[in-house]
Design a protein around this motif. Structure first.
Motif, short mmCIF file in Angstrom:
data_model
loop_
_atom_site.label_atom_id
_atom_site.label_comp_id
_atom_site.label_asym_id
_atom_site.label_seq_id
_atom_site.Cartn_x
_atom_site.Cartn_y
_atom_site.Cartn_z
N UNK A 100 0.79 -1.21 0.00
CA UNK A 100 0.00 0.00 0.00
C UNK A 100 0.83 1.27 0.00
N UNK A 101 2.05 1.22 0.52
CA UNK A 101 2.89 2.41 0.64
C UNK A 101 4.33 2.06 0.30
N UNK A 102 5.15 3.09 0.11
CA UNK A 102 6.59 2.90 -0.05
C UNK A 102 7.31 3.71 1.02
N UNK A 103 8.12 3.02 1.80
CA UNK A 103 8.97 3.69 2.79
C UNK A 103 10.29 4.01 2.10
N UNK B 186 9.66 -9.49 7.37
CA UNK B 186 9.37 -10.09 6.06
C UNK B 186 9.22 -9.01 4.97
N UNK B 187 10.11 -8.02 5.02
CA UNK B 187 10.10 -6.95 4.03
C UNK B 187 11.37 -7.02 3.18
N UNK B 188 11.31 -6.39 2.00
CA UNK B 188 12.47 -6.33 1.10
C UNK B 188 12.70 -4.90 0.68
N UNK B 189 13.96 -4.45 0.76
CA UNK B 189 14.31 -3.11 0.32
C UNK B 189 14.99 -3.13 -1.04
N UNK B 190 14.82 -2.06 -1.80
CA UNK B 190 15.41 -1.95 -3.13
C UNK B 190 16.29 -0.71 -3.18
N UNK B 191 17.56 -0.95 -3.43
CA UNK B 191 18.51 0.17 -3.47
C UNK B 191 18.29 1.00 -4.71
N UNK C 43 8.63 -1.43 0.00
CA UNK C 43 7.16 -1.54 -0.07
C UNK C 43 6.62 -2.08 1.25
N UNK C 44 5.56 -1.45 1.76
CA UNK C 44 4.93 -1.90 3.01
C UNK C 44 3.41 -1.91 2.83
N UNK C 45 2.75 -2.88 3.43
CA UNK C 45 1.30 -2.97 3.33
C UNK C 45 0.59 -1.94 4.21
N UNK C 46 1.18 -1.66 5.38
CA UNK C 46 0.55 -0.75 6.33
C UNK C 46 1.59 0.21 6.90
N UNK C 47 1.12 1.38 7.31
CA UNK C 47 2.02 2.41 7.84
C UNK C 47 2.74 1.93 9.10
N UNK C 48 2.07 1.08 9.90
CA UNK C 48 2.68 0.61 11.14
C UNK C 48 3.95 -0.20 10.85
N UNK D 242 5.91 3.26 -10.28
CA UNK D 242 6.10 2.11 -11.15
C UNK D 242 7.54 1.60 -11.11
N UNK D 243 8.48 2.46 -10.75
CA UNK D 243 9.86 2.01 -10.60
C UNK D 243 9.93 0.90 -9.54
N UNK D 244 9.30 1.14 -8.39
CA UNK D 244 9.29 0.14 -7.33
C UNK D 244 8.55 -1.12 -7.78
N UNK D 245 7.45 -0.92 -8.53
CA UNK D 245 6.68 -2.06 -9.03
C UNK D 245 7.55 -2.94 -9.90
N UNK D 246 8.24 -2.32 -10.87
CA UNK D 246 9.05 -3.10 -11.79
C UNK D 246 10.17 -3.83 -11.07
#
Length: 317
Positions: free
Chosen positions: A228-231, A253-258, A268-273, A299-303
């Motif tokens: 839902x959001x991008x940190x 269980x999150x993944x970061x993209x440099x 990418x995170x599902x919820x703000x918490x 869309x950059x994060x999506x791809x």
């Protein structure tokens, strides 16, 4: 539902290397459908098969209701193709190019002149219509090239990376031209490697990578598919990417993209918490964070997320 393009299991190989691997797509009449992917993903090969320039090795494709293999002449009557490089006579003026193309299609001199004048005006080239094309800017050439594709008013137009190499202002000018085509009811299949372009123009997007369609949907659907959001995090000093992703994966269980800048990370995170918890974990483990923000994904994060997920599956298999 009436479709302008229907693709089922389309395949193509070169020298025993399969570059289009059984793709399936349906493009609605009057929509702009974007085929998004990096160089070598199979975009141009797909366009070449749909426009009858290449014969598929397998599968079927219907364009304007006609099979591209069985009825190529009928397909060609209803389509137009603008490739990656402008197909214009540089020794002629803009309007002379359009008149020449109209005459080659069989229009009378009077009809050809009328069509050319209308297209010159519609594509914002009136001030340059008598100028030699060799003196046109890149953006003007591209607009004229697309105008040339509209001489016969095709039902479907294929635009293969139409803004490659253009500056931002010229790119936006081409976008306006494409929007004009859509208002006229033309179906547009656009290939691009520019995520912003697909986001700005497309009704729907298919992400193609290594000859496979890896995701499909509206821009909003694709963005929602990864969270839902991008940190967004800006590091105070460079930190090992693997260390950050290990902390994110183990605890949340999150993944970061440099990003292009090694100090930037998008998560990418599902919820703000989850964003709050991720920041707490990183700071507690002495990851030096300068600042952070929470926003809608691009869309950059999506791809990046889609292709990274696909690569992980391939490794597991």
């Amino acid at each position: 539902m009436s479709y302008a393009i229907e693709i089922n299991g389309l395949r193509k190989s070169f020298n025993d290397q399969e570059v289009v691997k059984g793709i399936h797509l349906k493009v609605k009449k009057g929509e702009l459908f974007a085929l998004l992917g990096p160089n070598g993903a199979g975009k141009t090969t797909t366009i070449d098969m749909l426009s009858t320039l290449l014969k598929p090795d397998g599968g079927t494709a219907l364009v304007a209701g006609y099979d591209v293999v069985k009825h190529p002449k009928e397909v060609r009557k209803r389509i137009s193709l603008t490739g990656q490089f402008a197909a214009l006579d540089e020794g002629l003026s803009g309007i002379q190019n359009l008149i020449l193309i109209a005459r080659l299609y069989g229009f009378s001199p009077k009809e050809a002149r009328s069509i050319a004048e209308q297209l010159i005006q519609s594509f914002g080239l009136s001030d340059a219509k008598d100028r030699m094309v060799q003196n046109y800017s890149g953006g003007m050439r591209r607009r004229l090239d697309i105008a040339a594709s509209m001489v016969t008013q095709p039902d479907i137009i294929f635009l293969d990376e139409p803004t490659t190499g253009l500056d931002p202002q010229s790119r936006m000018g081409v976008w306006e031209v494409v929007r004009t085509l859509l208002k006229q009811g033309t179906t547009v299949l656009l290939t691009t490697q520019y995520l912003e372009e697909a986001d700005q123009l497309a009704d729907r997007i298919a992400v193609i990578d290594k000859g496979n369609i890896v995701s499909e949907g509206t821009p909003s659907q694709l963005k929602a598919s990864i969270g839902g959001k991008t940190l967004a995090i800006r590091l105070a000093e460079q930190t090992n990417e693997a260390t950050i992703n290990r902390l994110l994966a183990d605890h949340h269980q999150l993944t970061g993209f440099q990003g292009h800048d090694p100090l930037d990370f998008n998560i990418p995170v599902q919820e703000a918490i989850l964003a709050s918890q991720a920041i707490h974990t990183l700071v507690s483990n002495k990851v030096p964070i300068d600042y952070f923000s929470l926003s809608e994904p691009s869309l950059d994060e999506v791809f990046l997320a889609i292709t990274a997920s696909k690569q992980k599956k391939e490794v597991v298999q």
